[in-house]
Structure formats: structure tokens, C-alpha cells
Design a protein around this motif. Structure first.
Motif, PDB file in Angstrom:
ATOM      1  N   ASN A 105       0.868  -1.178   0.000  1.00  0.00           N
ATOM      2  CA  ASN A 105       0.000   0.000   0.000  1.00  0.00           C
ATOM      3  C   ASN A 105       0.904   1.226   0.000  1.00  0.00           C
ATOM      4  O   ASN A 105       1.548   1.534   1.005  1.00  0.00           O
ATOM      5  N   ASP A 136       0.888   3.608   2.786  1.00  0.00           N
ATOM      6  CA  ASP A 136       1.238   3.124   4.124  1.00  0.00           C
ATOM      7  C   ASP A 136       2.623   2.500   4.075  1.00  0.00           C
ATOM      8  O   ASP A 136       2.794   1.368   3.651  1.00  0.00           O
ATOM      9  N   SER A 139       3.309  -1.081   5.331  1.00  0.00           N
ATOM     10  CA  SER A 139       2.616  -2.226   4.741  1.00  0.00           C
ATOM     11  C   SER A 139       3.564  -3.164   4.004  1.00  0.00           C
ATOM     12  O   SER A 139       3.194  -3.758   3.007  1.00  0.00           O
TER      13      SER A 139
END
Length: 829
Positions: free
Chosen positions: A227, A230, A233
Motif C-alpha cells: 500500500n 502506508d 505495509s
């Protein structure tokens, strides 16, 4: 044979009418008719039980002698029992001389017996009763040839006298009638399956390395940001790829699935799974196989997997839209206590489940349309529908249609045949007319033959003749006897053999009845007797009522709970199969164990998930049902044990002597969950209350004997504590208990006769001295379950007779079942 009323009469109304009728036999109306009773009460009871003192709320000076009335009868039975056991008059009062006591007991016993027998001649022992939820489900499934679950559609039954087969608890209500209609519709819909035939059965092998979900997880490089919004992630591998398998961990994600295998048709499938344990650390990993529809999952089976590659097989029912979900237990943690989340999977040294392939074959079909269609429609022609004219029912395309030559004539024949099977006896002339009329009227109104027949079948499955047992006061006829025997041992309707013998009026012949009892016991269907009787007698149905505290009992899981019940059922079945003495329920030299239960009991040398007979080591505290984990769990609250709860269980379930309820206003004993104060110390304070001491002197000792067992049935010498205490030892590398060891356990005690014991082994030896009472109690339980009626005062002599005859033949459980069936109480309403 007379039929039941066309309308459903509430059971409670019938019971009231029957009792009122019995009460009309007013053969005893006053104390003046029983001088032995009058003088005894005046001399030994009235001082404490008069209008002024009224101890225990009982005024004997105002109590009439009128046992023809049910409440009065029950009150005098209580009085008789308290006197005959020596509880009354109390020990601090002068004891009655035998010259007074014997005439009193003899007089009251005889009159109460006569009153009870007079009532039974009018109403029978058993009130009109209906099929309970379990019996209904099994009966309909056998009747229609389906496996569709039905029990959960119906309201819970109310157990009476410990069992859900007793008529007093099997009442009928508006809600139940509505639910019976719903259950009938569900069953008929499942049976009349005329949809397009599924594709022919196929056998295909799937490799876990090739599964799309697994490949996606493995093929994304470690550390890849999944992601972009993020930065945390980063992808982490939680599966490990081997040359021939993929390793899964129960601490990781995702679980093992084969996305390519997705049943498109509800039916039976044969599954074969291949795998082994990677880095076992000397312990097996349990492989759990679930059917999962993303909302709920069903456990299909569980298997012990070791480093030696194993192929497991099972034939299971899978529903359309379900997939397989395979999860390992006891994996994902290394010898230092770190799990796979904390260590790179390639460097992780803890155990995991290496899965190689799944082979699935199915759906396994005998024929199509399924046999359930023939069960309902016999030889009615079934033709394929025109493929150009597609019709659907419940979103499924119909592929076949019924084509009777004469629909109305077929309706009569089919409904008469079905009703006779459902009612468990031949029909009287015209008895099926109202069911036939429902169907033929529907045809006249324009309904199809199939829809019209659904109405007729539904009416049969909600008729009183199907839902209720047809029994008349006195000796049962052969058809009613066939039903009573079949529902006793199979929890379902009689088979063709029983019905044939009933038609020939041979079943009631003693040698024939004994042979049929033996045949039913040897049949697979007798598992229902083991599950339903033992499940209620020993309270196994309450196994899930509490959840052990994970901080105190981290080793407890779903499989252990399943194993607890399976052990006790296997133990009961072993005693029944080999006609072992019922004393084995108190103490035995063997146990029925698999690896999981053997590890809990610290018994070595037992491997695998299958239960088998295991000789217990010399000096083992195990043996009998009292020390089985199922019993120890249902008599605990999940966090602590209570000698009161366990002691009361022993008195009620094993000895048939349930303690009296506590006096009003007396609080319960709340255990100290911190482990600072033992339950024995708290009970000592409780017993200082005068009104509590008498009962607790009987209840507490059996409970104290069981204090060496924790809430999941493990042996303990010290209580587990969430507060102060010493560190608990580690049973497996890397598994550090989150609890501490608190105060020492004290399993000593003293019975009311002065006999002392130190621990469960000595207590069981004392309990074996009461084997006669245990046999008598078990006889009463079995007769209650089998006949649908509690043990009345007049039945006591019958119970005693059955128990004595059984004892003379070695006290075997199978012998006891035969003696129950041979008894007049079983063979009469």
C-alpha cells in the motif's frame, strides 16, 4: 386401533384432565383412616411442625391425609422419605422405637403405593408425549431419506427428571406448531429434489503449491510495500515453500485453502489430504479441516500429523458455496517462545504443517433424482423436463417432473403409504382421507400434482398421530412397543423388521423382544442411545456452557472440548458393548483415550486422534466417570472449582440422592479468583451457619475428593493463580504458562458415616461400597429415559426389582438395558 383427536390438544390440558380423573378415586380422605400415621405424627413431629412453630414451613397438624390429590400425595411422599432415611425426627430429638416406626412406615408406604397405582390405572405411568427435537429430526430424516438439519428450527425442549424424553416437559404451544410447519416444509423441500442433475462425479488432485491465494502470498517479494500510502505495509512471508509442500502455521496468515476446489453442488465428497510436520520438535501438529462459507465454518475432522508423511481420508457432506479451510494447531512457536511473526520464516525453527495436495472426489451420488424422491413418490414416473422450457424453484433449474397416470389416485396411494410409515402403525379405514382431501382439493384449484402433494405430506408431518406417541393405559400393543423400543435405543422410528414383528404380534414375546433389543444395540443407530442418554445423565450437553479462562488454562481449545465428550461416550459405549459392571462408572482399570486426552491426563504411549481402550497405570487416579475431563469441566465454572457443585453432581447423578435446595436467604460461596484463599477455607466459614451444616456434610466430601482436578480435568497439587505464587513449569519448549502456582490442594474429607479419605483413589473405594445404590439410581435414570415418565412412588419397587435381577447377573450395563425392556413398566403406558 383408535386414533388421536383430529385437533392438537395442549399436553398440559390433557395432563390436568387425567390428574383430575384420577383424583376422583378418593379412597383415602382423612387422617382418621390411618391411626398409625396420626399417632406417630402427634408424638414425634407435631412439636416442630404445628401451627405455631411450623418449622420448614410445614404444619402437619393442618395437613390432611388425602393422597388421591396430587399435591397432598407429594407432600406425604416427602415426609415418608425424610423419616425412612433417618433425617426426621432430627438426631437431637429422641429416636422413635421400632415398634412405632415400623407400623408408621408400613402404613404410609402401602397407602401411598395404592394411591399411586390407582392413578396409573387411569392415566398410565406416562402422559401423552410428543417427539422431542432430536427424535423429530432423526425420524424425519429416516422417513424421507435426507440429512438436512432440522433440530435447530424447533424450540428447546424442557428436560424433566433429567431428560428431554419425559412427557411432563414435552408440551405443545402455538410457537411449536408454527415451527413444526416450518421444519416440515424444510424437510419436504430437501427431499423433493428435482433440479437438473449435477455433473458426473469427478476425482481431481490439487497441489497447495499451485493454489492461487498461496502463490500470490509466496510470489510477492519479502518487504514489498503493498500500500503506497502506508510505508508500514511491507509484505511479510508467513508461509514457507518447500520442494514438495507449503508450510502453514496457526500463528500466521493465510490459512490453508484450495481456491480451485469449490463445490457447486451440495452432497457427499470423498477427500484425501497429504502432509507432514516440518520441524516437529518431537510433537505432532493437529490438522483441523473445516467447511467454510465465509460466514461460519463447520469442523469436518481433525488429525494428528507427524514428521512421517500421512494421507488422511474422510467422506463428508459439503454444501454448495463452501470451501475447505485447513488450520494447524500447536505450531508457529519455536523453542524460545518466539512465533513466526517475530522471525523471518526462512530462519524460523518452530513446527509447521507442510501440506502437499488435496484429492477431492464427488459429488458421490447413488442415483438422480436422489433416493428421497422415491421414498415419497414410490414408483410414480419421473421424466426429464423439456430443456427448452427452463423452470426454476428456489433459484435452481428444474430438470425432472413427476408424471402420474392418475394424479388423484396416486395421491391417495402415496399419502396412505406415507402416513402409515409416519404414524408407525397401520392406518384405520378412512384415516388418511383428510390428507388426501387437502391434496385433491388443491389439484381442483389448479395446483400442480407436486405442489398438491407437498400440502398432503406437510399435513402428515404435523398431524398428532405423527408428533405424539399413541399409547393407551395398560400393556402396550406391539406397534406401540416397537416405537418405545426404537426410540429408546435409536431415537427414531421402528425399522421394517420391528414393524413386521409387530404386525405378526410377535414382538411382545419375551424371547423375540430380547433378540430385537440385542439387534438394536448392535446397530450403528444405537450411537444415538449413547449420545442422548449419557449426554443427559452425565450432563455432557453442558460441556460448552463455560469457557475456561485462557490466562489460567491456555492449553484448552476446541479439540480438547470435543475430546472430552468423545472420551466419555466411548467409555459408556465400551461398558455397554462388553456388558461390563456398572461399577466401572465409579472406578475402572481402563480409560478410552486418544493422544490429546492422554496428554491432559499425563498418560504416556498413546498416539493419534482415534480413541482406544488403554490400561491405566498402577496407582493412577483416573478410572470411572468422576475423573473424566468432561465431568470435571461441566462441574466447574471455567475459572475455579467448587466442591459444592461437584459434590451435588455426584449425589444426584451417581447415587440418585440429590441434595435439598439451600434454605431461603442463604448466599452462595464465591471463590477467591486471586487464589489467596482456598475454597475449603471459605466453605468452613459457610458451614458454621447451622442451617447449612447438615446438607454440606453430605455434599462437600465428594467435592473435596475431586479437588485434585482442575476445571479442565487436569491433575493438580496446587491451585493455579493469577495473583501471587510460584512460576509454573513449562510442559513444552517455548510454551511459558501465563499463570502461577498458588496454595496447595487438600483433597481429604470425611463422610457422614465417619469414613475418612485422602484423595480420589480412597474416595472411590468408599463409593464402591455404595454400588447397590448406584445401580438402583442408574436403573431409575434408564427407566425414566426409556419410558418417558419419572420414577413415581409405585415405581420404586419396580426399580428395586430390576436392579436386583441385574445384580444377580453381574450388574452388567447391557444386562440392565435388557431388564429394563423386559419390565412391565417399560411395556406399559
Amino acid at each position: 386401533m383408535p386414533t388421536l383427536s383430529r385437533s392438537l390438544i395442549p399436553i398440559s390440558t390433557q395432563a390436568y384432565a387425567a390428574t383430575t380423573l384420577a383424583a376422583s378415586f378418593a379412597f383415602l380422605t382423612s387422617l382418621d383412616a390411618a391411626p398409625n400415621i396420626t399417632s406417630f405424627v402427634d408424638q414425634h413431629c407435631a412439636e416442630c411442625h404445628d401451627a405455631d412453630v411450623k418449622k420448614g414451613g410445614l404444619d402437619l397438624t393442618a395437613l390432611k391425609w388425602d393422597p388421591a390429590k396430587r399435591e397432598n400425595f407429594d407432600e406425604w411422599v416427602k415426609i415418608f422419605d425424610r423419616v425412612v432415611t433417618g433425617e426426621m425426627p432430627p438426631a437431637k430429638k429422641p429416636r422413635p422405637e421400632a415398634t412405632e416406626l415400623t407400623p408408621f412406615l408400613s402404613s404410609i408406604k402401602g397407602e401411598l403405593h395404592n394411591a399411586n397405582m390407582a392413578r396409573q390405572k387411569v392415566t398410565g405411568r406416562t402422559l401423552l408425549r410428543r417427539l422431542n427435537r432430536t427424535e423429530y429430526e432423526r425420524t424425519v430424516q429416516d422417513l424421507l431419506g435426507i440429512q438436512t438439519p432440522l433440530k435447530d428450527i424447533l424450540p428447546e425442549d424442557t428436560p424433566m427428571h433429567g431428560f428431554d424424553t419425559v412427557a411432563e416437559g414435552l408440551r405443545l404451544s402455538t410457537l411449536q406448531i408454527e415451527k413444526y410447519l416450518e421444519a416440515a416444509d424444510t424437510a419436504i423441500e430437501a427431499a423433493i429434489n428435482l433440479q437438473v442433475a449435477p455433473a458426473p462425479s469427478t476425482k481431481k488432485q490439487y497441489f497447495f503449491k499451485d493454489d492461487q491465494g498461496t502463490r500470490k502470498h509466496l510470489d510477492i517479494a519479502e518487504g514489498t510495500i503493498t500500500n503506497k500510502n502506508d510505508p508500514k505495509s511491507a509484505h511479510k512471508h508467513l508461509l514457507k515453500e518447500l520442494p514438495d509442500a507449503v508450510v502453514f502455521f496457526n500463528e500466521g496468515y493465510p490459512s490453508a485453502k484450495i481456491h480451485q476446489f469449490n463445490p457447486r453442488f451440495t452432497g457427499m465428497y470423498k477427500l484425501r489430504l497429504a502432509g507432514y510436520v516440518h520441524q516437529s520438535m518431537g510433537h505432532p501438529v493437529v490438522m483441523r479441516v473445516y467447511a467454510d462459507n465465509y460466514r461460519e465454518k463447520r469442523l469436518l475432522g481433525y488429525f494428528d500429523i507427524t514428521e512421517q508423511p500421512r494421507v488422511v481420508e474422510m467422506t463428508v457432506m459439503l454444501k454448495e458455496g463452501e470451501h475447505l479451510n485447513i488450520q494447524p494447531s500447536d505450531s508457529g512457536v519455536d523453542a524460545k517462545g518466539k512465533n513466526v511473526y517475530n522471525i523471518n520464516v526462512k530462519e524460523f525453527t518452530g513446527p509447521g504443517l507442510a501440506l502437499q495436495w488435496l484429492e477431492a472426489e464427488g459429488p458421490l451420488l447413488e442415483s438422480w433424482p436422489p433416493p428421497s424422491v422415491k421414498k415419497l413418490f414410490g414408483d410414480t414416473p419421473v421424466n426429464p423436463t423439456d430443456p427448452k422450457k427452463k423452470t426454476f424453484r428456489n433459484n435452481r433449474q428444474i430438470g425432472f417432473e413427476l408424471a402420474p397416470v392418475d394424479p388423484k389416485a396416486s395421491a391417495r396411494q402415496l399419502l396412505e403409504n406415507f402416513a402409515a410409515r409416519a404414524f408407525r402403525r397401520p392406518l384405520e379405514a378412512g384415516e388418511a382421507d383428510r390428507f388426501v382431501k387437502l391434496s385433491t382439493d388443491a389439484m381442483d384449484a389448479g395446483d400442480s400434482f407436486l405442489d398438491a402433494m407437498r400440502l398432503g405430506f406437510r399435513a402428515v408431518l404435523t398431524a398428532p398421530q405423527f408428533l405424539l406417541f399413541e399409547e393407551k393405559p395398560g400393556k402396550l400393543d406391539d406397534y406401540a412397543l416397537a416405537s418405545r423400543l426404537s426410540y429408546f435405543l435409536w431415537s427414531t422410528l421402528p425399522d421394517e423388521t420391528l414393524m413386521k414383528l409387530a404386525a405378526e404380534k410377535k414382538l411382545s414375546q419375551p424371547e423375540v423382544l430380547r433378540a430385537q433389543t440385542e439387534r438394536l444395540l448392535k446397530d450403528e443407530k444405537a450411537k444415538a442411545f449413547v449420545q442422548n442418554f449419557a449426554g443427559q445423565w452425565l450432563d455432557l450437553r453442558s460441556i460448552a456452557a463455560t469457557s475456561p479462562d485462557k490466562r489460567l488454562y491456555p492449553e484448552f481449545d476446541e479439540l480438547m472440548q470435543l475430546g472430552m465428550v468423545a472420551e466419555t461416550e466411548a467409555f459408556f459405549a465400551e461398558i455397554l458393548k462388553n456388558n461390563l459392571s456398572v461399577s466401572n462408572f465409579i472406578d475402572s482399570k481402563f480409560a478410552m483415550l486418544n493422544r490429546c486426552m492422554a496428554e491432559l491426563y499425563e498418560i504416556e504411549g498413546v498416539k493419534g486422534e482415534e480413541f482406544r481402550k488403554v490400561a491405566l497405570p498402577v496407582g493412577s487416579p483416573r478410572g470411572g466417570v468422576l475423573t473424566q475431563a468432561s465431568v470435571l469441566k461441566v462441574t466447574a465454572n471455567g475459572t475455579t472449582t467448587s466442591p459444592v457443585m461437584r459434590g451435588a453432581w455426584v449425589l444426584k447423578r451417581i447415587l440418585g440422592q440429590p441434595p435439598a435446595p439451600p434454605p431461603p436467604g442463604v448466599g452462595s460461596v464465591e471463590p477467591d479468583t486471586r487464589g489467596a484463599t482456598t475454597i475449603r477455607e471459605l466453605l468452613a466459614l459457610h458451614r458454621n451457619v447451622e442451617s447449612c451444616a447438615g446438607c454440606h456434610s453430605k455434599i462437600d466430601p465428594p467435592g473435596f475428593a475431586l479437588e485434585s482436578f482442575d476445571v479442565i480435568g487436569g491433575w493438580r497439587e496446587r491451585y493455579r493463580s493469577q495473583g501471587k505464587g510460584d512460576a509454573a513449569p513449562t510442559k513444552r519448549p517455548g510454551r511459558y504458562p501465563p499463570y502461577k502456582l498458588g496454595p496447595a490442594v487438600d483433597a481429604t474429607g470425611e463422610l457422614t458415616d465417619g469414613s475418612k479419605f485422602n484423595g480420589i483413589v480412597e474416595f472411590k473405594q468408599l463409593l464402591l461400597k455404595q454400588e447397590t445404590q448406584m445401580l438402583r439410581a442408574l436403573t431409575g435414570k434408564l427407566l425414566t429415559y426409556a419410558s418417558g415418565a419419572g420414577i413415581s412412588f409405585a415405581d420404586r419397587a419396580t426399580v428395586e426389582d430390576i436392579a436386583n435381577r441385574t445384580a444377580q447377573q453381574g450388574s452388567g450395563l447391557r444386562t440392565l438395558v435388557h431388564e429394563i425392556v423386559a419390565s412391565p413398566a417399560f411395556q406399559s403406558k
